[in-house]
Scaffold this active site. Structure first.
Site, short mmCIF file in Angstrom:
data_model
loop_
_atom_site.label_atom_id
_atom_site.label_comp_id
_atom_site.label_asym_id
_atom_site.label_seq_id
_atom_site.Cartn_x
_atom_site.Cartn_y
_atom_site.Cartn_z
CB THR A 83 18.80 -12.68 24.05
OG1 THR A 83 18.68 -14.02 24.56
CG2 THR A 83 18.37 -12.64 22.61
CG HIS A 187 18.97 -21.65 14.34
ND1 HIS A 187 20.33 -21.63 14.13
CD2 HIS A 187 18.78 -21.13 15.59
CE1 HIS A 187 20.93 -21.13 15.21
NE2 HIS A 187 20.02 -20.81 16.09
CG ASP A 263 23.08 -22.74 19.06
OD1 ASP A 263 23.34 -21.53 19.23
OD2 ASP A 263 22.10 -23.29 19.59
#
Ligand code: 0GY
Length: 310
Positions: A83, A187, A263
């Site tokens: 983001t 997740h 991640d």
């Protein structure tokens, strides 16, 4: 690996920086393993962060990502648009193009993207679009806009990656089940692992996967979900033990629809930054047989991201 800052717990951006010298995992990844959830950030001087971002990460370049891939023993990456770069996919595209075919991407797309822009993303190696519903990360996007984007990208054979928190699944259920593509959940839908695994919240997620055969899940991010943290028992490399039963049940129930990723570089963590080598060593606790490990790390990601090679 190296980066300009000096250690795993140094704060340069308001968030923790990623772990500089990850350990070598004890678990040997199967040949051809894919890290399906990682990011590149900037470098900000070349690929500026989005004005609407909710956090500013430390730079994390494609070279640093590829060094981590090799250090851990992965063969390929799927680079997911984060983001902090908004819908400016240039840093992610730059990384996947530079990978020499060893990376594919998941983009953020807005309604005003042209067909040509989508074609260009496809040619670069993008195979999915990410819809983010985590309120601390993004402003609200109307569902009709997301539906329109989903219809357009479905024609390219892409899938939709969704990121949401467990308590929001009931409200989002109808929208998700109306999507026309494969759906990949980030997740495990962020379960609260302090709640019982057989309680209503996690069982709703299990039902979501059981009732909808187009839904896949990344059994990722124990470091984000864990309450007990990375403490290992008896000096063994068995960290994040409170998350393992949740990831294991999903992996065993839906072995052909699970994926795994690091991640890296772990944006937005404030208290604890994981050692990526230790994260890899969680995998054999989640996927406990060589067959499950091969599906999780090789067969499933290859089917989704490199179907032409299967
Ligand atoms: C993740 C998780 C997070 C951030 C983002 O796009 C993002 O900024 O996904 C988070 O803060 O939980 O998967 O990287």
């Amino acid at each position: 690996m190296s980066k300009p800052t000096s250690g795993p717990f140094e704060k340069t951006t308001g968030w923790l920086d990623w772990y500089t010298n990850p350990s070598k995992p004890a678990f040997k990844l199967p040949p051809g393993s894919v890290d399906v959830h990682c990011h590149v950030f900037g470098p900000g001087a070349k690929f500026p962060y989005a004005p609407e971002r909710k956090y500013t990460p430390c730079d994390a370049s494609r070279e640093q990502l590829f060094a981590l891939r090799d250090h851990l023993g992965f063969a390929r990456n799927v680079v997911v648009q984060a983001t902090c770069h908004g819908a400016d996919n240039r840093a992610m595209v730059d990384a996947i193009v530079a990978s020499g075919g060893r990376a594919r991407g998941v983009a953020t797309v807005r309604r005003d993207f042209s067909d040509q822009q989508l074609q260009d993303l496809h040619a670069a190696g993008v195979r999915g679009v990410r819809f983010n519903f985590v309120k601390r990360l993004v402003d609200f996007t109307p569902k009709d806009e997301l539906s329109e984007i989903a219809a357009r990208i479905s024609r390219l054979g892409w899938h939709v990656v969704i990121y949401f928190e467990a308590q929001d699944l009931p409200e989002l259920w109808d929208f998700f089940t109306g999507l026309p593509t494969t759906i990949v959940v980030d997740h495990m839908g962020r379960p609260d692992v302090s709640k019982p695994i057989d309680g209503p919240e996690f069982q709703l997620f299990v039902k979501f996967m059981r009732d909808n055969r187009n839904v896949w899940s990344k059994v990722t991010c124990p470091e984000r979900l864990s309450v007990t943290g990375p403490r290992a028992l008896n000096g063994e490399r068995n960290a994040y033990r409170d998350v393992v039963p949740f990831a294991r049940v999903i992996t065993e129930m839906f072995p052909d629809r699970v994926l795994w990723g690091t991640d890296w570089p772990h944006p937005n963590l404030k208290n604890h930054m994981p050692d990526d080598g230790l994260l890899v060593d969680v995998i054999p606790h989640v996927a406990t047989t060589p067959e499950l490990q091969r599906k999780l790390l090789v067969d499933n990601p290859m089917r989704l991201y490199w179907p032409e090679e299967k």
